[in-house]
Design a protein around this motif. Sequence first.
Motif, short mmCIF file in Angstrom:
data_model
loop_
_atom_site.label_atom_id
_atom_site.label_comp_id
_atom_site.label_asym_id
_atom_site.label_seq_id
_atom_site.Cartn_x
_atom_site.Cartn_y
_atom_site.Cartn_z
N ALA A 119 -6.02 -8.82 1.03
CA ALA A 119 -6.09 -7.43 1.47
C ALA A 119 -6.09 -6.47 0.29
O ALA A 119 -6.85 -5.50 0.26
CB ALA A 119 -4.93 -7.12 2.41
N ILE A 120 -5.26 -6.76 -0.69
CA ILE A 120 -5.19 -5.90 -1.88
C ILE A 120 -6.49 -5.96 -2.66
O ILE A 120 -7.00 -4.94 -3.13
CB ILE A 120 -3.98 -6.29 -2.76
CG1 ILE A 120 -2.68 -5.92 -2.05
CG2 ILE A 120 -4.07 -5.62 -4.13
CD1 ILE A 120 -1.43 -6.43 -2.71
N GLU A 121 -7.07 -7.14 -2.78
CA GLU A 121 -8.32 -7.29 -3.52
C GLU A 121 -9.49 -6.60 -2.83
O GLU A 121 -10.47 -6.24 -3.48
CB GLU A 121 -8.63 -8.76 -3.74
CG GLU A 121 -7.67 -9.41 -4.73
CD GLU A 121 -7.87 -10.91 -4.87
OE1 GLU A 121 -8.73 -11.47 -4.17
OE2 GLU A 121 -7.15 -11.50 -5.68
N LYS A 122 -9.40 -6.39 -1.52
CA LYS A 122 -10.47 -5.73 -0.78
C LYS A 122 -10.38 -4.21 -0.82
O LYS A 122 -11.27 -3.53 -0.33
CB LYS A 122 -10.46 -6.20 0.68
CG LYS A 122 -10.90 -7.63 0.85
CD LYS A 122 -10.87 -8.03 2.31
CE LYS A 122 -11.24 -9.48 2.49
NZ LYS A 122 -11.17 -9.89 3.89
N LEU A 123 -9.29 -3.69 -1.40
CA LEU A 123 -9.15 -2.24 -1.48
C LEU A 123 -10.30 -1.64 -2.30
O LEU A 123 -10.74 -2.23 -3.29
CB LEU A 123 -7.83 -1.86 -2.16
CG LEU A 123 -6.57 -2.08 -1.35
CD1 LEU A 123 -5.34 -1.84 -2.22
CD2 LEU A 123 -6.54 -1.18 -0.14
N PRO A 124 -10.79 -0.49 -1.89
CA PRO A 124 -11.88 0.13 -2.65
C PRO A 124 -11.37 0.61 -4.01
O PRO A 124 -10.21 1.00 -4.16
CB PRO A 124 -12.28 1.32 -1.77
CG PRO A 124 -11.05 1.64 -1.00
CD PRO A 124 -10.35 0.33 -0.78
N SER A 125 -12.24 0.55 -5.00
CA SER A 125 -11.85 1.07 -6.30
C SER A 125 -12.08 2.58 -6.30
O SER A 125 -12.98 3.09 -5.64
CB SER A 125 -12.68 0.41 -7.41
OG SER A 125 -14.05 0.67 -7.20
N GLY A 126 -11.23 3.29 -7.01
CA GLY A 126 -11.42 4.74 -7.09
C GLY A 126 -10.38 5.51 -6.32
O GLY A 126 -9.29 5.74 -6.80
N ASP A 127 -10.68 5.89 -5.10
CA ASP A 127 -9.85 6.80 -4.33
C ASP A 127 -8.68 6.08 -3.67
O ASP A 127 -8.62 5.95 -2.45
CB ASP A 127 -10.70 7.50 -3.27
CG ASP A 127 -9.95 8.63 -2.59
OD1 ASP A 127 -9.01 9.17 -3.20
OD2 ASP A 127 -10.32 8.97 -1.45
N VAL A 128 -7.74 5.61 -4.48
CA VAL A 128 -6.56 4.91 -3.97
C VAL A 128 -5.34 5.67 -4.47
O VAL A 128 -5.22 5.99 -5.64
CB VAL A 128 -6.52 3.45 -4.46
CG1 VAL A 128 -5.27 2.76 -3.97
CG2 VAL A 128 -7.76 2.71 -4.01
N LYS A 129 -4.41 5.97 -3.55
CA LYS A 129 -3.22 6.71 -3.92
C LYS A 129 -2.00 5.80 -3.90
O LYS A 129 -1.93 4.88 -3.08
CB LYS A 129 -2.99 7.87 -2.96
CG LYS A 129 -4.08 8.91 -3.02
CD LYS A 129 -3.83 10.02 -2.06
CE LYS A 129 -4.98 11.03 -2.09
NZ LYS A 129 -4.77 12.10 -1.15
N LYS A 130 -1.05 6.05 -4.76
CA LYS A 130 0.18 5.30 -4.82
C LYS A 130 0.97 5.53 -3.54
O LYS A 130 1.11 6.67 -3.09
CB LYS A 130 0.99 5.71 -6.03
CG LYS A 130 2.24 4.92 -6.26
CD LYS A 130 2.91 5.35 -7.53
CE LYS A 130 4.17 4.56 -7.76
NZ LYS A 130 4.84 4.92 -9.02
N LEU A 131 1.50 4.45 -2.94
CA LEU A 131 2.29 4.59 -1.73
C LEU A 131 3.69 5.10 -2.05
O LEU A 131 4.23 4.81 -3.11
CB LEU A 131 2.42 3.23 -1.03
CG LEU A 131 1.12 2.62 -0.54
CD1 LEU A 131 1.39 1.23 0.03
CD2 LEU A 131 0.49 3.48 0.52
N LYS A 132 4.26 5.85 -1.13
CA LYS A 132 5.62 6.38 -1.30
C LYS A 132 6.47 5.94 -0.13
O LYS A 132 5.95 5.76 0.98
CB LYS A 132 5.60 7.90 -1.37
CG LYS A 132 4.87 8.44 -2.56
CD LYS A 132 4.91 9.94 -2.57
CE LYS A 132 4.16 10.50 -3.76
NZ LYS A 132 4.19 11.95 -3.79
N GLY A 133 7.74 5.77 -0.35
CA GLY A 133 8.65 5.41 0.73
C GLY A 133 8.73 3.91 0.92
O GLY A 133 8.43 3.14 0.04
N TYR A 134 9.13 3.54 2.11
CA TYR A 134 9.30 2.11 2.42
C TYR A 134 8.13 1.56 3.16
O TYR A 134 7.57 2.11 4.00
CB TYR A 134 10.59 1.90 3.23
CG TYR A 134 11.81 2.22 2.46
CD1 TYR A 134 12.36 1.28 1.61
CD2 TYR A 134 12.42 3.46 2.55
CE1 TYR A 134 13.50 1.55 0.87
CE2 TYR A 134 13.57 3.75 1.84
CZ TYR A 134 14.10 2.80 1.00
OH TYR A 134 15.22 3.07 0.27
#
Length: 42
Positions: free
Chosen positions: A27-42
């Motif tokens: 799932a992580i490898e399928k993430l698009p490159s570029g417009d990805v934001k750091k997750l916050k919280g739990y």
Amino acid sequence: MQIEYSKQAAKSISEINNHFKKNIREAIEKLPSGDVKKLKGY
């Protein structure tokens, strides 16, 4: 694209069942490159 895991993420993933590890990695490898934001919280 190179994916870097934080120490906390690597530790959390290492404690998970092998079947789920594979699903998470895919799932992580399928993430698009570029417009990805750091997750916050739990």
